[in-house]
Design a protein around this motif. Sequence first.
Motif, mmCIF file in Angstrom:
data_model
loop_
_atom_site.group_PDB
_atom_site.id
_atom_site.type_symbol
_atom_site.label_atom_id
_atom_site.label_comp_id
_atom_site.label_asym_id
_atom_site.label_seq_id
_atom_site.Cartn_x
_atom_site.Cartn_y
_atom_site.Cartn_z
ATOM 1 N N LYS A 1 1.682 11.002 -9.002
ATOM 2 C CA LYS A 1 1.815 9.600 -8.612
ATOM 3 C C LYS A 1 3.033 8.963 -9.285
ATOM 4 N N LYS A 2 3.251 9.287 -10.541
ATOM 5 C CA LYS A 2 4.386 8.716 -11.265
ATOM 6 C C LYS A 2 5.707 9.177 -10.645
ATOM 7 N N LYS A 3 5.753 10.435 -10.229
ATOM 8 C CA LYS A 3 6.963 10.979 -9.616
ATOM 9 C C LYS A 3 7.298 10.256 -8.313
ATOM 10 N N LEU A 4 6.278 9.918 -7.527
ATOM 11 C CA LEU A 4 6.495 9.286 -6.228
ATOM 12 C C LEU A 4 6.356 7.769 -6.271
ATOM 13 N N GLY A 5 6.158 7.195 -7.457
ATOM 14 C CA GLY A 5 6.163 5.747 -7.605
ATOM 15 C C GLY A 5 4.963 5.044 -7.018
ATOM 16 N N ILE A 6 3.768 5.629 -7.179
ATOM 17 C CA ILE A 6 2.541 4.984 -6.711
ATOM 18 C C ILE A 6 1.533 4.966 -7.851
ATOM 19 N N ARG A 7 0.518 4.114 -7.724
ATOM 20 C CA ARG A 7 -0.497 4.032 -8.771
ATOM 21 C C ARG A 7 -1.798 3.498 -8.197
ATOM 22 N N LEU B 1 0.827 -1.191 0.000
ATOM 23 C CA LEU B 1 0.000 0.000 0.000
ATOM 24 C C LEU B 1 0.870 1.253 0.000
ATOM 25 N N ALA B 2 0.436 2.264 -0.742
ATOM 26 C CA ALA B 2 1.151 3.536 -0.750
ATOM 27 C C ALA B 2 1.017 4.202 0.613
ATOM 28 N N GLU B 3 2.075 4.795 1.075
ATOM 29 C CA GLU B 3 2.042 5.489 2.355
ATOM 30 C C GLU B 3 1.237 6.773 2.231
ATOM 31 N N ARG B 4 0.672 7.207 3.356
ATOM 32 C CA ARG B 4 -0.157 8.416 3.350
ATOM 33 C C ARG B 4 0.648 9.632 2.903
ATOM 34 N N GLY B 5 1.908 9.686 3.313
ATOM 35 C CA GLY B 5 2.748 10.814 2.909
ATOM 36 C C GLY B 5 2.983 10.860 1.411
ATOM 37 N N ASP B 6 3.168 9.684 0.797
ATOM 38 C CA ASP B 6 3.348 9.629 -0.655
ATOM 39 C C ASP B 6 2.082 10.075 -1.372
ATOM 40 N N VAL C 1 -0.688 14.286 -4.520
ATOM 41 C CA VAL C 1 -1.801 15.227 -4.715
ATOM 42 C C VAL C 1 -1.283 16.653 -4.765
ATOM 43 N N LEU C 2 -0.321 16.986 -3.896
ATOM 44 C CA LEU C 2 0.240 18.343 -3.887
ATOM 45 C C LEU C 2 0.917 18.666 -5.211
ATOM 46 N N ILE C 3 1.699 17.713 -5.725
ATOM 47 C CA ILE C 3 2.360 17.924 -7.025
ATOM 48 C C ILE C 3 1.318 18.130 -8.121
ATOM 49 N N ASP C 4 0.279 17.288 -8.124
ATOM 50 C CA ASP C 4 -0.763 17.403 -9.149
ATOM 51 C C ASP C 4 -1.519 18.720 -9.034
ATOM 52 N N LEU C 5 -1.804 19.156 -7.808
ATOM 53 C CA LEU C 5 -2.528 20.420 -7.628
ATOM 54 C C LEU C 5 -1.684 21.602 -8.087
ATOM 55 N N LEU C 6 -0.375 21.541 -7.857
ATOM 56 C CA LEU C 6 0.499 22.620 -8.335
ATOM 57 C C LEU C 6 0.514 22.660 -9.870
ATOM 58 N N ILE C 7 0.641 21.489 -10.488
ATOM 59 C CA ILE C 7 0.600 21.435 -11.955
ATOM 60 C C ILE C 7 -0.737 21.950 -12.458
ATOM 61 N N LEU C 8 -1.803 21.526 -11.789
ATOM 62 C CA LEU C 8 -3.154 21.942 -12.166
ATOM 63 C C LEU C 8 -3.314 23.453 -12.040
ATOM 64 N N PHE C 9 -2.817 24.022 -10.938
ATOM 65 C CA PHE C 9 -2.947 25.459 -10.690
ATOM 66 C C PHE C 9 -2.220 26.273 -11.763
ATOM 67 N N PHE C 10 -0.952 25.915 -12.011
ATOM 68 C CA PHE C 10 -0.186 26.690 -12.996
ATOM 69 C C PHE C 10 -0.733 26.498 -14.414
ATOM 70 N N SER C 11 -1.256 25.311 -14.704
ATOM 71 C CA SER C 11 -1.864 25.086 -16.024
ATOM 72 C C SER C 11 -3.095 25.963 -16.198
ATOM 73 N N MET C 12 -3.894 26.065 -15.133
ATOM 74 C CA MET C 12 -5.089 26.905 -15.189
ATOM 75 C C MET C 12 -4.718 28.376 -15.353
ATOM 76 N N ILE C 13 -3.686 28.835 -14.617
ATOM 77 C CA ILE C 13 -3.252 30.233 -14.710
ATOM 78 C C ILE C 13 -2.805 30.565 -16.127
ATOM 79 N N ILE C 14 -1.986 29.664 -16.707
ATOM 80 C CA ILE C 14 -1.497 29.898 -18.074
ATOM 81 C C ILE C 14 -2.654 29.922 -19.065
ATOM 82 N N THR C 15 -3.604 29.006 -18.898
ATOM 83 C CA THR C 15 -4.756 28.952 -19.799
ATOM 84 C C THR C 15 -5.625 30.199 -19.665
#
Length: 310
Positions: free
Chosen positions: A114-120, A43-48, A53-67
């Motif tokens: 998830k790919k960056k932290l090795g979970i799926r 099982l993936a650890e809670r911290g991972d 999620v934090l990495i994805d939200l940052l990507i999501l935020f900056f993508s939205m700003i650029i768009t």
Amino acid sequence: MSAPKHTSPSSDSKIDRYINKGNHSRKIREIDTLEGVPIRVELAERGDRAGAVLIDLLILFFSMIITVIGVAILLGSFKFGGAALIAILLISFFFRNFYFMFFELRWQGRTPGKKKLGIRVIDRFGKPLTSQAIFARNMIREIEIFIPMVILLSGSGTGGADGLIRLFAFIWAATLVCLPLFNRDNLRAGDLIAGTLVIKEPKITLLEDVSQNMHDNTADEATYIFTAEQLGVYGVYELQTLEELMRDTTNTNNEKRQTAGRAIIKKIKWPDSVPNHEIDAFLSAYYNALRKHLEGGLLMGKRKENKFEK
């Protein structure tokens, strides 16, 4: 032979335990596959999960700003009124709801975080991860995070009805975000509804050839010749699972080998009948042929991790 029945997550056939290595505890779950061979996942650890999620939200935020900036430039206005405001709201809704779905569908349960932290994400009952499950688990995120966040950020005051609504939104979001802390499998609400599990992605390597420690397989390979289509059904993960099954040649493991052999015969649509006493020979021949097939693919830069990859 009929496929094995899938039991509930609380079933005794699905083992949940901790394995200690030094100061590190790994939570292991055993899942019955459609082939009848149990596999163990970590099982993936809670911290991972939180970090992904934090990495994805940052990507999501900056993508939205650029768009949004691009839309504003196209509309010739940075005042964000009228048509621009409607466009921004639609873009925000689209990104929030389809970012996670797009990547989990395209990358088989993985997002950039998830790919960056090795979970799926996988199916909790050993079945292929479906688009319906991905849709369900990600639409719940709108209720878990985004709607309460909008309420908290859009409130105009802290008193009266507005203050109560914002307090309720905060309690609601905090309860759902902390849900993985209060169940043994670290499941969020979306996982509970969609029947999914987030695991640590294993590092896949081809192990030592099991045939080196078994009998001569030359006769088996001559008897059973497989097509590329039959060998393309499975990947490296299934090869390793089959190897573990074949290494244990005890009588207690014979039933598992019989079940796995019958499932593989049905899955690859083997045209001939295979008697029970020849199942081990069939598995040995298929293992060797599958190993050569996958190693040839790796040499050509083609990697098939598991049976769910096309």
